[in-house]
Design a protein around this motif. Sequence first.
Motif, PDB file in Angstrom:
ATOM      1  N   PHE A  78       0.826  -1.207   0.000  1.00 26.88           N
ATOM      2  CA  PHE A  78       0.000   0.000   0.000  1.00 26.88           C
ATOM      3  C   PHE A  78       0.863   1.261   0.000  1.00 26.88           C
ATOM      4  O   PHE A  78       0.613   2.204  -0.765  1.00 26.88           O
ATOM      5  N   CYS A  79       1.889   1.277   0.854  1.00 30.31           N
ATOM      6  CA  CYS A  79       2.783   2.437   0.911  1.00 30.31           C
ATOM      7  C   CYS A  79       3.555   2.605  -0.391  1.00 30.31           C
ATOM      8  O   CYS A  79       3.773   3.732  -0.867  1.00 30.31           O
ATOM      9  N   TYR A  80       3.966   1.503  -0.991  1.00 29.91           N
ATOM     10  CA  TYR A  80       4.684   1.559  -2.275  1.00 29.91           C
ATOM     11  C   TYR A  80       3.804   2.183  -3.357  1.00 29.91           C
ATOM     12  O   TYR A  80       4.255   3.042  -4.129  1.00 29.91           O
ATOM     13  N   CYS A  81       2.544   1.758  -3.419  1.00 29.44           N
ATOM     14  CA  CYS A  81       1.631   2.308  -4.428  1.00 29.44           C
ATOM     15  C   CYS A  81       1.339   3.781  -4.183  1.00 29.44           C
ATOM     16  O   CYS A  81       1.258   4.579  -5.128  1.00 29.44           O
ATOM     17  N   VAL A  82       1.203   4.150  -2.929  1.00 28.56           N
ATOM     18  CA  VAL A  82       0.914   5.560  -2.603  1.00 28.56           C
ATOM     19  C   VAL A  82       2.085   6.456  -2.996  1.00 28.56           C
ATOM     20  O   VAL A  82       1.905   7.542  -3.577  1.00 28.56           O
ATOM     21  N   LEU A  83       3.310   6.022  -2.709  1.00 25.48           N
ATOM     22  CA  LEU A  83       4.479   6.837  -3.038  1.00 25.48           C
ATOM     23  C   LEU A  83       4.655   7.000  -4.546  1.00 25.48           C
ATOM     24  O   LEU A  83       5.007   8.080  -5.036  1.00 25.48           O
ATOM     25  N   TYR A  84       4.382   5.944  -5.299  1.00 23.62           N
ATOM     26  CA  TYR A  84       4.495   6.052  -6.752  1.00 23.62           C
ATOM     27  C   TYR A  84       3.343   6.831  -7.362  1.00 23.62           C
ATOM     28  O   TYR A  84       3.498   7.454  -8.420  1.00 23.62           O
ATOM     29  N   MET A  85       2.173   6.819  -6.717  1.00 21.51           N
ATOM     30  CA  MET A  85       1.049   7.601  -7.218  1.00 21.51           C
ATOM     31  C   MET A  85       1.254   9.095  -7.012  1.00 21.51           C
ATOM     32  O   MET A  85       0.601   9.910  -7.666  1.00 21.51           O
ATOM     33  N   LEU A  86       2.152   9.465  -6.086  1.00 23.60           N
ATOM     34  CA  LEU A  86       2.501  10.872  -5.940  1.00 23.60           C
ATOM     35  C   LEU A  86       3.294  11.394  -7.133  1.00 23.60           C
ATOM     36  O   LEU A  86       3.290  12.595  -7.419  1.00 23.60           O
ATOM     37  N   VAL A  87       3.989  10.493  -7.837  1.00 22.87           N
ATOM     38  CA  VAL A  87       4.785  10.882  -8.994  1.00 22.87           C
ATOM     39  C   VAL A  87       3.947  10.842 -10.258  1.00 22.87           C
ATOM     40  O   VAL A  87       3.878  11.803 -11.026  1.00 22.87           O
ATOM     41  N   TYR A  88       3.282   9.698 -10.509  1.00 28.57           N
ATOM     42  CA  TYR A  88       2.413   9.589 -11.677  1.00 28.57           C
ATOM     43  C   TYR A  88       1.286   8.617 -11.337  1.00 28.57           C
ATOM     44  O   TYR A  88       1.425   7.729 -10.491  1.00 28.57           O
ATOM     45  N   SER A  89       0.178   8.817 -12.014  1.00 30.48           N
ATOM     46  CA  SER A  89      -1.028   8.028 -11.765  1.00 30.48           C
ATOM     47  C   SER A  89      -1.266   7.081 -12.925  1.00 30.48           C
ATOM     48  O   SER A  89      -1.099   7.450 -14.092  1.00 30.48           O
ATOM     49  N   SER A  90      -1.660   5.843 -12.608  1.00 31.80           N
ATOM     50  CA  SER A  90      -1.956   4.853 -13.636  1.00 31.80           C
ATOM     51  C   SER A  90      -2.951   3.846 -13.072  1.00 31.80           C
ATOM     52  O   SER A  90      -3.078   3.686 -11.847  1.00 31.80           O
ATOM     53  N   SER A  91      -3.645   3.165 -13.957  1.00 36.10           N
ATOM     54  CA  SER A  91      -4.602   2.146 -13.544  1.00 36.10           C
ATOM     55  C   SER A  91      -3.897   0.929 -12.939  1.00 36.10           C
ATOM     56  O   SER A  91      -4.468   0.230 -12.099  1.00 36.10           O
ATOM     57  N   PHE A  92      -2.655   0.688 -13.346  1.00 37.29           N
ATOM     58  CA  PHE A  92      -1.893  -0.428 -12.793  1.00 37.29           C
ATOM     59  C   PHE A  92      -1.632  -0.221 -11.303  1.00 37.29           C
ATOM     60  O   PHE A  92      -1.783  -1.146 -10.496  1.00 37.29           O
ATOM     61  N   LEU A  93      -1.257   0.999 -10.917  1.00 36.15           N
ATOM     62  CA  LEU A  93      -1.033   1.293  -9.503  1.00 36.15           C
ATOM     63  C   LEU A  93      -2.335   1.250  -8.715  1.00 36.15           C
ATOM     64  O   LEU A  93      -2.349   0.820  -7.553  1.00 36.15           O
ATOM     65  N   SER A  94      -3.429   1.696  -9.317  1.00 40.68           N
ATOM     66  CA  SER A  94      -4.720   1.616  -8.639  1.00 40.68           C
ATOM     67  C   SER A  94      -5.123   0.166  -8.390  1.00 40.68           C
ATOM     68  O   SER A  94      -5.691  -0.158  -7.338  1.00 40.68           O
ATOM     69  N   SER A  95      -4.816  -0.706  -9.326  1.00 38.83           N
ATOM     70  CA  SER A  95      -5.116  -2.126  -9.148  1.00 38.83           C
ATOM     71  C   SER A  95      -4.310  -2.725  -8.001  1.00 38.83           C
ATOM     72  O   SER A  95      -4.843  -3.485  -7.190  1.00 38.83           O
ATOM     73  N   PHE A  96      -3.030  -2.368  -7.921  1.00 40.47           N
ATOM     74  CA  PHE A  96      -2.202  -2.858  -6.820  1.00 40.47           C
ATOM     75  C   PHE A  96      -2.631  -2.261  -5.484  1.00 40.47           C
ATOM     76  O   PHE A  96      -2.516  -2.920  -4.438  1.00 40.47           O
TER      77      PHE A  96
END
Length: 324
Positions: A70-88
Amino acid sequence: MFLNSSKFLFLSFMIVGVMMSVSCNSWIMVWSGMELFLLSFVPFFCNYTFVSSECSMKYFLIQGMSSSLFCYCVLYMLVYSSSFLSSFLCFSLLLKLGCAPFHNWVFGVVSGMNYDSLFIFFTFSSFPPLFLLSYISYNLWIFVVFCLFFGSVGGLNHSSLKKLMGFSSVFNLGFLIYLLGSSSLWLFYFFCYSLMVFFVFCFFYFYSLNYLNQFFVGGLSLFSKISFWILFLSLGGIPPMFGFFVKLVVIEFSIFNNDYLVSFFLVMFSLIVMFYYVRCSMVSMVLCSFLIKWNSFFIFRWLNLFSFFSLFFFPFCFMVSGMH
């Protein structure tokens, strides 16, 4: 449970962690709230036995892995947003909930918990991930079907009451995930389910019941068996009990949204769950009773009284169903 100062401190931090997770608008603060709940809950249910220590280690590893993802996805979503990160991100929350098909760790954990810890595990620990999933626009209908299937079929061959409640939790999680599109209905279902689980666990705690075969040697009174029968039938959703009207609201919501396939799964798998609830009730009321059945006429007075009070929930549930 003897609530000493240490457990009271851990319980206070758990409440603070849940409040942080559902009230903050920052992903990092939400993650911090869930971690605070995790670090407070692990020593809360660990009672320094071998089984409890093993279960607490399993719970910590699974929850730590899901929190890291969850923390990994949140940190990467701060840089760019994608449906792949939302799925994770959804995957990490579903893993934290114990949603099927990621539910096998739940039954290895519940065997080492007391009933007070189980109540917190089935209710308060599920609230922050469900609250976050309700804000994520992601189609989770396949996980609803998985929860309904594994939660209903898996409980058919178990005699442990804790594992039966674990399968019941997985099954009801399917109802909750389906209702996440309506904020009022999933909160209503969560409150009603928590209320029914609370009374069931109080019954198990006061009579020290862990397995189904304890009804053969437990020496429970007739009034206690009737209480257990009513609680399990209500949790299974058999009319005219309170649990039936709660599930009826969900089925009406699915038909209103034209989800006829989902409503079919809700009804069919609910029948399987009713089977092992009725099986538990039959063991307690018929197979393990030494009373002469035709002399126990006052049983029907208790059943009629409870059915009368259950009918008061009928207009209330339909009033709530019109709020979506």
